[in-house]
Design an enzyme around this catalytic site. Structure first.
Site, short mmCIF file in Angstrom:
data_model
loop_
_atom_site.label_atom_id
_atom_site.label_comp_id
_atom_site.label_asym_id
_atom_site.label_seq_id
_atom_site.Cartn_x
_atom_site.Cartn_y
_atom_site.Cartn_z
N TRP A 154 0.71 -1.33 -0.02
CA TRP A 154 -0.19 -0.01 -0.01
C TRP A 154 0.97 1.25 0.04
O TRP A 154 0.30 2.44 -0.26
CB TRP A 154 -0.92 -0.17 1.10
CG TRP A 154 -0.30 -0.30 2.51
CD1 TRP A 154 -0.13 -1.47 3.20
CD2 TRP A 154 0.68 0.67 3.46
NE1 TRP A 154 0.77 -1.34 4.02
CE2 TRP A 154 1.23 -0.12 4.40
CE3 TRP A 154 0.99 1.97 3.19
CZ2 TRP A 154 1.92 0.48 5.47
CZ3 TRP A 154 1.82 2.55 4.08
CH2 TRP A 154 2.36 1.81 5.23
N ASN A 155 2.13 1.33 0.43
CA ASN A 155 2.93 2.37 0.62
C ASN A 155 3.13 3.09 -0.91
O ASN A 155 3.43 4.51 -0.73
CB ASN A 155 4.08 2.26 1.39
CG ASN A 155 5.14 1.11 0.75
OD1 ASN A 155 4.85 0.56 0.02
ND2 ASN A 155 6.07 1.31 1.28
N LYS A 178 -2.24 -8.32 -7.94
CA LYS A 178 -2.96 -8.27 -6.82
C LYS A 178 -2.56 -7.08 -5.98
O LYS A 178 -1.46 -7.12 -5.16
CB LYS A 178 -2.98 -9.73 -6.07
CG LYS A 178 -3.94 -9.62 -4.93
CD LYS A 178 -3.13 -9.35 -3.65
CE LYS A 178 -3.91 -9.01 -2.42
NZ LYS A 178 -4.07 -8.15 -2.08
N PRO A 179 -3.25 -6.05 -5.94
CA PRO A 179 -2.82 -4.78 -5.39
C PRO A 179 -3.19 -5.03 -4.01
O PRO A 179 -3.97 -5.81 -3.33
CB PRO A 179 -3.65 -3.67 -5.81
CG PRO A 179 -4.76 -4.33 -6.34
CD PRO A 179 -4.55 -5.67 -6.79
N ALA A 180 -2.41 -4.30 -2.94
CA ALA A 180 -2.94 -4.09 -1.58
C ALA A 180 -4.44 -3.79 -1.31
O ALA A 180 -4.96 -2.80 -1.97
CB ALA A 180 -1.98 -3.00 -0.71
N SER A 181 -5.08 -4.34 -0.44
CA SER A 181 -6.56 -4.06 -0.12
C SER A 181 -6.91 -2.53 0.32
O SER A 181 -7.95 -2.12 -0.04
CB SER A 181 -7.02 -5.09 0.92
OG SER A 181 -6.89 -6.35 0.21
N GLY A 231 6.59 -6.28 -0.43
CA GLY A 231 5.94 -6.24 0.78
C GLY A 231 6.90 -6.77 2.07
O GLY A 231 7.95 -6.54 1.84
N SER A 232 6.25 -7.22 3.25
CA SER A 232 7.00 -7.40 4.39
C SER A 232 7.73 -8.52 4.20
O SER A 232 7.51 -9.58 3.48
CB SER A 232 5.77 -7.55 5.48
OG SER A 232 4.91 -8.70 5.29
N LEU A 254 11.67 -6.79 -0.17
CA LEU A 254 11.12 -7.07 1.47
C LEU A 254 11.43 -5.73 1.97
O LEU A 254 11.70 -4.85 1.79
CB LEU A 254 11.67 -8.28 1.85
CG LEU A 254 11.11 -9.56 0.98
CD1 LEU A 254 11.85 -10.65 1.57
CD2 LEU A 254 9.68 -9.71 0.49
N GLU A 384 11.92 -2.65 11.60
CA GLU A 384 11.55 -1.35 10.60
C GLU A 384 10.45 -0.86 11.54
O GLU A 384 9.32 -1.39 11.57
CB GLU A 384 11.15 -2.16 9.46
CG GLU A 384 10.94 -1.09 8.39
CD GLU A 384 10.33 -1.90 7.16
OE1 GLU A 384 9.96 -3.14 7.37
OE2 GLU A 384 10.54 -1.38 6.07
P1 NAP Z 1 2.48 -6.99 3.48
O1 NAP Z 1 1.61 -7.07 4.53
O2 NAP Z 1 3.35 -7.96 3.17
O3 NAP Z 1 1.42 -6.72 2.21
C1 NAP Z 1 1.89 -6.60 0.95
C2 NAP Z 1 1.01 -7.37 0.01
O4 NAP Z 1 1.12 -8.77 0.40
C3 NAP Z 1 -0.44 -6.92 -0.22
O5 NAP Z 1 -1.17 -6.84 -1.28
C4 NAP Z 1 -1.00 -7.79 0.74
O6 NAP Z 1 -2.46 -8.07 0.78
C5 NAP Z 1 -0.25 -9.31 0.53
N1 NAP Z 1 -0.44 -10.30 1.32
C6 NAP Z 1 -0.88 -10.39 2.70
N2 NAP Z 1 -0.95 -11.41 3.03
C7 NAP Z 1 -0.38 -12.35 2.07
C8 NAP Z 1 -0.31 -13.72 2.08
N3 NAP Z 1 -0.39 -14.58 3.08
N4 NAP Z 1 0.25 -14.16 0.85
C9 NAP Z 1 0.41 -13.38 -0.15
N5 NAP Z 1 0.09 -12.28 -0.08
C10 NAP Z 1 -0.11 -11.67 1.07
O7 NAP Z 1 3.31 -5.64 3.55
P2 NAP Z 1 2.59 -4.16 3.60
O8 NAP Z 1 2.44 -3.86 5.13
O9 NAP Z 1 1.56 -3.78 2.74
O10 NAP Z 1 3.94 -3.17 3.30
C11 NAP Z 1 4.99 -2.62 3.87
C12 NAP Z 1 6.16 -3.74 3.92
O11 NAP Z 1 6.52 -3.73 2.37
C13 NAP Z 1 7.28 -3.12 4.61
O12 NAP Z 1 8.03 -3.97 5.29
C14 NAP Z 1 8.13 -2.48 3.45
O13 NAP Z 1 9.47 -2.30 3.87
C15 NAP Z 1 7.97 -3.26 2.37
N6 NAP Z 1 8.20 -2.91 1.12
C16 NAP Z 1 9.27 -3.12 0.48
C17 NAP Z 1 9.80 -2.74 -0.68
C18 NAP Z 1 10.76 -3.03 -1.41
O14 NAP Z 1 10.74 -2.87 -2.98
N7 NAP Z 1 11.63 -3.76 -0.92
C19 NAP Z 1 8.91 -1.48 -1.35
C20 NAP Z 1 7.77 -0.93 -0.56
C21 NAP Z 1 7.43 -1.55 0.64
P3 NAP Z 1 -3.57 -7.24 1.54
O15 NAP Z 1 -3.25 -5.81 1.19
O16 NAP Z 1 -4.78 -7.96 0.85
O17 NAP Z 1 -3.38 -7.98 2.79
#
Ligand code: NAP
Length: 482
Positions: A154-155, A178-181, A231-232, A254, A384
């Site tokens: 989502w960020n 599949k974008p963030a919800s 994502g995370s 990540l 983080e």
């Molecule tokens: P997240 O909770 O991991 O969510 C990211 C995406 O994964 C969302 O689309 C989410 O869907 C989906 N997701 C959630 N549970 C899942 C599962 N069990 N299996 C597959 N996909 C799943 O991360 P976030 O909180 O949105 O984003 C913040 C994190 O992203 C931070 O740690 C940040 O450092 C990292 N990030 C990394 C980069 C990079 O390029 N390295 C860039 C930006 C952000 P839902 O929204 O539907 O839950």
């Protein structure tokens, strides 16, 4: 309601806008005030399967196009994104909260990725390798990996998608996104523009809904050949394991824990500007945001005093209002995480120099905060924060600073400030990070490779290296040529 790009409350599968068969939906709210913006379908495995099938059907004709035909359509998409950048920016702020200036900047950055990769599409070269056998020739060609699944956070609701989509399209792949919800509307708007740009139906598909189900289908469906995730680290680790069971290629962007090293010989003006940019962009919610300021004893107090002055000037509020630099955090859990890191730091002897509490605006706002006296046993040292907390650690020697900087399982971005050229090389080479900013706090660009070391993942996005993640190398041996 601001004048945003059209809010699309349906998913795109094979060129058709679809809703959930049972009408199930996910509400999307404005993080500024919690007001409902709209809803998107809550889709699951079945619809993901349909989207993968549509992407598979579109794959043959898409990869058969010449690179310049694909590049033409991609450039048209980039043009349309730029034509609508203000309206797309307002939509992005509405669902994500960041300031409008940052949102419009992100949209333009998204277009820049599409444009960069459109150019790169024409440069996907092969090789002819000198043959060890007479009468044979060895050819190496690059081919698209096929249908790709992208899962994004989502960020950066626009640019995280654009940098995957651009590389995939250039390579000749088709995609299911599949974008963030919490921020799906920016993705759906880009998909709408892709259709308007003339990309054939099925080349770009978007499914919203149950992350676990959508990801499971992506991992298990044999037609989909690669998953690109941002994502995370926690979710990335699970997804990589799930995908590897089905031998899917993966790219993992990540989490981070970026150190920002300030040496006694640093240009403090530059260091403060870089510190504010690298820490407080998107209210501290970027993966390359500084998490730990490591400051040498000789400049520690001056750095903290000047950082305090600069950070105190940041205006909090509705990202759509002019002059606002800091929007809300994405949700209550994000605010609680910042509050927990501050409380932990204070309990372990840290001093709050600025902020340190929820903002008077209430809701999802936390005051930009500076804590000094940070130590390795504090939560902020290893985890983080993903919010507006600047934790300042003090160090004496270069060796100590490098050891502190590397004392984390993450390895995405690091920054260092020094006017000593030899130190700049020595330290940047010693940092176990995929991106290093020397005397610069904002370094992401579409022309350079973006990606982490260690638990920050693997794979590169942007640049000529980014397209490699979407290509297979094929070796063809031509015999009988004697
Ligand atoms: P997240 O909770 O991991 O969510 C990211 C995406 O994964 C969302 O689309 C989410 O869907 C989906 N997701 C959630 N549970 C899942 C599962 N069990 N299996 C597959 N996909 C799943 O991360 P976030 O909180 O949105 O984003 C913040 C994190 O992203 C931070 O740690 C940040 O450092 C990292 N990030 C990394 C980069 C990079 O390029 N390295 C860039 C930006 C952000 P839902 O929204 O539907 O839950």
């Amino acid at each position: 309601m601001p004048d945003t790009y059209r809010i699309i409350e349906a998913c795109l599968i094979g060129g058709e806008w679809v809703k959930a068969p049972d009408g199930a939906a996910i509400a999307v709210v404005n993080p500024f005030d919690g007001a409902r913006i709209g809803e998107v379908p809550r889709l699951g495995r079945q619809e993901t399967r349909a989207a993968i099938a549509a992407a598979s059907e579109a794959l043959g004709p898409w990869k058969a196009m010449t690179a310049s035909e694909r590049a033409g359509l991609m450039n048209r998409l980039a043009d349309l994104i730029l034509e609508h950048k203000e309206a797309l920016g307002r939509l992005l702020t509405l669902e994500q909260g960041k300031s409008l200036a940052e949102a419009v900047g992100e949209v333009a950055f998204g277009a820049a990725y599409i444009r960069w990769f459109a150019e790169e599409a024409r440069r996907i070269y092969g090789d002819i390798i000198p043959s060890p056998w007479p009468g044979r020739r060895i050819l190496v060609t690059r081919e698209p990996v096929g249908v790709v699944g992208a899962i994004t956070p989502w960020n950066f609701p626009n640019s995280m998608i654009a940098r995957k989509l651009g590389a995939a399209l250039a390579a000749g792949c088709t995609m299911v996104i599949k974008p963030a919800s919490q921020t799906p509307f920016s993705a759906l708007a880009v998909a709408d523009l892709a259709l308007k740009a003339g990309l054939p139906p099925g080349v770009v598909n978007v499914v919203t809904g149950q992350a676990g189900e959508i990801a499971a289908e992506m991992c298990e469906n044999p037609v989909l050949r690669k998953i690109s995730f941002t994502g995370s680290t926690e979710v990335g680790r699970r997804l990589a394991a799930q995908a590897s069971a089905h031998l899917k290629r993966t790219s993992m962007e990540l989490g981070g824990n970026a150190p920002f090293l300030v040496f006694d010989d640093a240009d403090l003006d530059a260091a403060i500007a870089g510190a504010v940019a690298s820490k407080f962009r998107n209210s501290g919610q970027t993966c390359v945001c500084t998490n730990r300021f490591l400051v040498q004893a000789g400049v520690h107090d001056a750095f903290v005093a000047r950082l305090k002055e600069a950070v105190a000037a940041l205006k909090l509020g509705n990202g759509l209002e002019p002059g606002v630099a800091q929007g809300p955090l994405i949700d209550e859990a994000a605010v609680e995480k910042v509050a927990a890191h501050v409380a932990d730091a204070v309990a372990k002897g840290g001093q709050v120099v600025l902020g340190g509490r929820r903002a008077e605006l209430g809701g999802r706002f936390y005051e930009p905060t500076i804590v000094t006296g940070a130590r390795a046993d504090m939560a902020v040292a290893g985890d983080e924060t993903f919010g507006p907390l600047a934790a300042v650690f003090r160090f004496e020697t270069e060796a100590e600073a490098v050891a502190m900087a590397n004392a984390t399982e993450y390895g995405l971005a690091a920054y260092l400030y020094t006017r000593d050229l030899a130190r700049a090389f020595r330290v940047s080479e010693a940092l176990e990070y995929g991106l290093v900013g020397v005397n610069e706090g904002l370094i992401t660009t579409e022309v350079a490779p973006f990606g982490g070391y260690k638990d920050s993942g693997f794979g590169k996005e942007g640049s000529k290296y980014g397209v490699e993640d979407y290509l297979n190398l094929k070796y063809t041996c031509l015999g009988g040529l004697a």
